[in-house]
Design a protein around this motif. Structure first.
Motif, PDB file in Angstrom:
ATOM      1  N   LEU A 131       0.825  -1.207   0.000  1.00 30.39           N
ATOM      2  CA  LEU A 131       0.000   0.000   0.000  1.00 30.39           C
ATOM      3  C   LEU A 131       0.859   1.256   0.000  1.00 30.39           C
ATOM      4  CD1 LEU A 131      -2.845  -0.991   2.515  1.00 30.39           C
ATOM      5  CD2 LEU A 131      -2.754  -1.291   0.037  1.00 30.39           C
ATOM      6  N   ARG A 171      -7.558   0.091  12.454  1.00 26.32           N
ATOM      7  CA  ARG A 171      -7.688   0.556  11.074  1.00 26.32           C
ATOM      8  C   ARG A 171      -6.409   1.249  10.644  1.00 26.32           C
ATOM      9  NH1 ARG A 171     -13.009   3.602   9.132  1.00 26.32           N
ATOM     10  NH2 ARG A 171     -13.682   1.419   9.383  1.00 26.32           N
ATOM     11  N   SER A 187      -5.017   3.357   7.373  1.00 26.23           N
ATOM     12  CA  SER A 187      -5.355   3.986   6.094  1.00 26.23           C
ATOM     13  C   SER A 187      -4.090   4.612   5.506  1.00 26.23           C
ATOM     14  CB  SER A 187      -6.433   5.059   6.283  1.00 26.23           C
ATOM     15  OG  SER A 187      -5.995   6.059   7.174  1.00 26.23           O
ATOM     16  N   SER A 221      -2.557  -8.377  -1.522  1.00 28.62           N
ATOM     17  CA  SER A 221      -2.861  -7.720  -0.245  1.00 28.62           C
ATOM     18  C   SER A 221      -4.267  -8.079   0.236  1.00 28.62           C
ATOM     19  CB  SER A 221      -2.733  -6.205  -0.403  1.00 28.62           C
ATOM     20  OG  SER A 221      -1.406  -5.842  -0.728  1.00 28.62           O
ATOM     21  N   ARG A 222      -5.230  -8.059  -0.671  1.00 24.21           N
ATOM     22  CA  ARG A 222      -6.594  -8.425  -0.263  1.00 24.21           C
ATOM     23  C   ARG A 222      -6.651  -9.890   0.176  1.00 24.21           C
ATOM     24  NH1 ARG A 222     -11.693  -7.964  -4.299  1.00 24.21           N
ATOM     25  NH2 ARG A 222     -10.423  -9.458  -5.469  1.00 24.21           N
ATOM     26  N   VAL A 256      -5.273  -9.996   3.735  1.00 26.93           N
ATOM     27  CA  VAL A 256      -6.173  -9.363   4.715  1.00 26.93           C
ATOM     28  C   VAL A 256      -7.381 -10.251   4.997  1.00 26.93           C
ATOM     29  CG1 VAL A 256      -7.696  -7.402   5.108  1.00 26.93           C
ATOM     30  CG2 VAL A 256      -5.406  -7.023   4.180  1.00 26.93           C
ATOM     31  N   ARG A 275     -10.745  -6.745   6.372  1.00 25.84           N
ATOM     32  CA  ARG A 275     -11.286  -6.288   5.102  1.00 25.84           C
ATOM     33  C   ARG A 275     -10.443  -5.129   4.599  1.00 25.84           C
ATOM     34  NH1 ARG A 275     -15.271  -1.913   6.336  1.00 25.84           N
ATOM     35  NH2 ARG A 275     -16.111  -2.255   4.245  1.00 25.84           N
ATOM     36  N   ILE A 276     -10.468  -4.928   3.287  1.00 25.24           N
ATOM     37  CA  ILE A 276      -9.694  -3.867   2.650  1.00 25.24           C
ATOM     38  C   ILE A 276     -10.547  -3.245   1.552  1.00 25.24           C
ATOM     39  CG2 ILE A 276      -8.620  -5.529   1.073  1.00 25.24           C
ATOM     40  CD1 ILE A 276      -6.129  -3.744   1.016  1.00 25.24           C
ATOM     41  N   VAL A 318      -7.450  -0.560   5.576  1.00 31.92           N
ATOM     42  CA  VAL A 318      -7.403  -1.963   6.038  1.00 31.92           C
ATOM     43  C   VAL A 318      -7.920  -2.002   7.471  1.00 31.92           C
ATOM     44  CG1 VAL A 318      -5.932  -3.938   6.586  1.00 31.92           C
ATOM     45  CG2 VAL A 318      -5.462  -2.553   4.544  1.00 31.92           C
TER      46      VAL A 318
END
Length: 572
Positions: free
Chosen positions: A459, A489, A491, A532-533, A536, A542-543, A562
Motif C-alpha cells: 500500500l 484501522r 489507512s 494484499s486483499r 487481509v 477487510r480492505i 485496512v
C-alpha cells in the motif's frame, strides 16, 4: 492456523474399471442391505433367545409331573381301600388286588382324565390296563392326519427351528408286552423294592413319534403291606401340543415383526439410502462432466435440496461445495489466461525490440532498444515472482501459526525504513497514531507478521508511485468499534490523481493496473493489491479503496483502508 482462502485440488479420476468395482461393492454392501441385516439379525437372535431360554416347556413338564404324581397317589389310595380281596388260604394272609373292582375304579377315574393306568402285582405282573377298558367296549385310538395332509407353514418352521435349538434329551420309551414284567420300567421296579423319592418313582421318556411321555409309579399299600404298583402315564401329544402352540405364537410374532422390519427398512431406504445414491450418481456425473459444476446439484436434484432434514442439508452442502469448486476452477482458468496474457505482452515487446535491433546501426536507437529489453526482463521477473508468491500464499497461510502482531508498531517501522532508504527522494511519508492509548504497541492482531508487513508495504509503495514528488503519503492508524469486537484501522493516503469511481473494486483484481505513463512499469505486475486483499481476508479483516475529497470538493487523492481484528487481552 489461519483459514485458507482457497479450496483444495480435485482428486485424480480413477480408471473406469476401478470405479465400476467400487460401485459394485457399494451395491453389494449398501445401506439397505446393512440396515436390513442388522434389524433381521436382531430379531433372529431375539427369537432364538426366547425359544431357547423359554421356561414354559420345563415349567409345564414339572407341573404336569407333580399333578400326575398327586393324582396317582389318590388313585392308589382308593385302590388300596376298596379294590382288595383276601384269598381263602388257611393260615396265610393272602390279601391281593381285586382286578374286577380295580378295573371299575380305573374306568371311573382314569378314562375321563386321558391318562393311562396300569396295575402290577407285587411280583411285577400286569393285572390291569386302562387301555383294555372302555365304557362301550372299544379301544382308545388317537386321530391320524388325513392322507396327504401336510403341517402348516408355522408348524414346519417350528420343526425346523427345533432342529437347530439344543434340547434336553430323554431316554426312549418302550411299550412293554402284556406278558412282560413291569420291572422293565425302572420306576416300577423301584416302587416294588420300596424306594422313595421323586427321582426313583418318576420317569420322562420320548416315544417313537418324538412325543414326551411322563410316568409315575405309586405303590399300592394296605397296612404297609405292598399289594401292587400303580403306573400312571400321560399321552405324549398333549404336552407337546401345548408347547408347540406356545412356540408357534412366538414364531408368529417373529414373522409379523420381520414383515414390519422389512417394510420399515424399505421406508428408510426410500427416505435415506436412495437419495444418497442419487447424490452419489449426481457427483459422478459432475466428475465425468465438469461443465455441470456451473449448475451445481440443485438443478439436477431440486427435490433433495428442498428437504429440511439431514439429506437436504447434505444436498445443499454438496451444491454449495460444487458451486464453490466451480468458482475456484473459473478463477484458476481466468488466472491462467491472465498470466498468459501478461507474459505475452513483454515477450512480444522483447521480440519486436530484438528484431528491430538486428536491422539498425544507430547507437542511440540500439541503446534505446536494449533499454526496452531490459525493462521487459525486469517486468517478467517481477511478474513471475508475484505469480509464485500468489500461488503459494494459500498453502503458506494455512500452515503458519498465528501470533500477536503489533500493527501500530509495524506500520511505524515500515515508515521509518522507507524514509531511511529513500532519503529525500520522492514524496514525504508521514505516520500518524490515533489509538487512544499510552502504548500503541499494545494493540495487537493475531496473524503472520511478515505477510501483514507485505500488505502495508504494498500500500505504501502504491501510494508513493501515484503521488507527485512534492506530495505527502500519510499512514494513519486508529482504533474502531467497542470491546470485544474492536478493529485496528490502517489507512494509506496519497496526493495522486485518485481512482476512477468504476475502478474502486477493480483495482483489487489480478493484473489490473492504471498507472501514469511515466511510471516504471517494470516494477509493477498488477498483483500487489490482489495479494494484499488475499492476505487481509485470511486474517479476518477487510480492505477497500476510496477517494479523498479536497477543500474545493474535488478529488484530492486516493485512500486505501485496512481493518484488522484486535486481539483482546484476557481478563477485565
Amino acid at each position: 492456523m489461519l483459514p485458507r482462502s482457497g479450496t483444495p485440488a480435485l482428486p485424480p479420476v480413477r480408471p473406469d474399471g476401478e470405479d465400476s468395482e467400487e460401485r459394485a461393492t457399494a451395491t453389494r454392501f449398501g445401506i439397505t442391505a446393512r440396515i436390513l441385516a442388522v434389524n433381521v439379525a436382531g430379531l433372529v437372535f431375539l427369537m432364538f433367545g426366547v425359544l431357547y431360554l423359554n421356561q414354559f416347556r420345563v415349567k409345564l413338564i414339572d407341573e404336569r409331573s407333580d399333578a400326575l404324581a398327586g393324582y396317582s397317589e389318590i388313585i392308589a389310595g382308593i385302590l388300596a381301600e376298596t379294590a382288595v380281596t383276601t384269598l381263602p388260604v388257611p393260615g396265610i394272609d393272602r390279601t391281593v388286588i381285586d382286578v374286577a373292582e380295580a378295573n371299575a375304579i380305573l374306568r371311573r377315574t382314569i378314562l375321563p382324565s386321558g391318562y393311562r393306568a396300569r396295575i402290577y402285582d407285587r411280583n411285577g405282573g400286569l393285572i390291569a390296563d386302562s387301555w383294555w377298558l372302555s365304557s362301550d367296549g372299544r379301544l382308545e385310538t388317537r386321530p391320524l392326519s388325513a392322507p396327504g395332509e401336510r403341517p402348516g407353514f408355522l408348524a414346519r418352521l417350528r420343526a425346523f427351528i427345533d432342529g437347530l435349538l439344543p434340547r434336553r434329551s430323554f431316554p426312549p420309551y418302550r411299550e412293554a408286552g402284556p406278558l412282560e414284567l413291569g420291572t422293565v420300567y425302572e420306576e416300577v421296579a423301584n416302587a416294588i423294592e420300596g424306594e422313595e423319592g421323586d427321582a426313583e418313582l418318576r420317569a420322562r421318556r420320548v416315544n417313537s413319534e418324538g412325543e414326551l411321555v411322563l410316568s409315575v409309579a405309586v405303590p399300592i399299600q394296605r397296612f404297609k403291606a405292598l399289594l401292587g404298583v400303580l403306573l400312571v402315564s400321560t399321552e405324549g401329544s398333549d404336552i407337546d401340543q401345548l408347547v408347540a402352540e406356545e412356540e408357534q405364537s412366538i414364531i408368529l410374532l417373529f414373522v409379523i415383526a420381520l414383515t414390519m422390519t422389512v417394510l420399515l427398512t424399505l421406508g428408510i431406504t426410500l427416505a435415506v439410502a436412495r437419495p444418497i445414491k442419487e447424490l452419489a450418481v449426481a457427483a459422478h456425473r459432475v466428475r465425468a462432466n465438469q461443465g455441470l459444476l456451473r449448475s451445481g446439484f440443485d438443478d439436477s436434484l431440486p427435490h433433495l435440496a428442498e428437504r429440511w432434514d439431514e439429506v437436504g442439508a447434505l444436498a445443499r452442502s454438496l451444491d454449495g461445495m460444487t458451486r464453490a469448486l466451480a468458482q475456484r476452477i473459473d478463477a484458476i482458468e481466468r488466472f491462467a489466461a491472465d498470466v498468459a496474457h501478461e507474459i505475452k505482452n513483454p515477450l512480444t515487446s522483447m521480440r519486436s525490440a530484438l528484431e528491430t535491433l538486428e536491422g539498425t546501426t544507430d547507437p542511440a536507437a540500439r541503446a534505446r532498444l536494449v533499454e526496452i529489453v531490459q525493462a521487459d526482463i525486469k517486468r517478467l521477473n517481477r511478474l513471475i515472482s508475484d505469480i509464485a508468491d500468489a500461488s503459494r500464499l494459500d498453502a503458506e497461510l494455512g500452515r503458519a501459526e498465528a501470533e500477536p502482531v503489533s500493527v501500530p508498531r509495524l506500520v511505524e517501522n515500515l515508515a521509518l525504513i522507507w524514509r531511511d532508504t529513500h532519503g529525500g527522494d520522492g514524496p514525504q511519508v508521514v505516520c500518524e497514531m490515533d489509538v487512544g492509548t499510552a502504548d500503541p504497541g499494545a494493540l495487537r492482531t493475531p496473524g503472520v507478521e511478515i505477510r501483514l508487513a507485505q500488505v502495508f508495504q504494498n500500500l505504501l509503495a502504491n501510494a508513493v508511485s501515484f503521488s507527485p514528488q512534492t506530495g505527502t503519503v500519510r499512514l494513519h492508524v486508529s482504533l474502531r468499534g467497542e470491546r470485544p469486537h474492536r478493529m485496528v484501522r490502517v489507512s494509506v493516503e496519497d496526493d495522486g490523481p485518485g481512482i476512477p469511481q468504476d475502478s474502486l473494486e477493480r483495482i483489487f483484481e489480478r493484473f489490473y493496473t492504471q498507472r501514469p505513463k511515466v511510471s516504471d512499469f517494470g516494477r509493477n505486475s498488477g498483483l500487489g493489491l490482489s495479494i494484499s486483499r488475499q492476505i487481509v481476508l485470511a486474517h479476518g479483516g477487510r480492505i477497500w479503496a476510496e477517494n479523498r475529497q479536497g477543500a474545493d470538493g474535488g478529488v484530492a487523492g486516493a485512500r486505501l483502508v485496512v481493518d484488522l481484528p484486535v486481539q483482546e487481552p484476557e481478563g477485565p
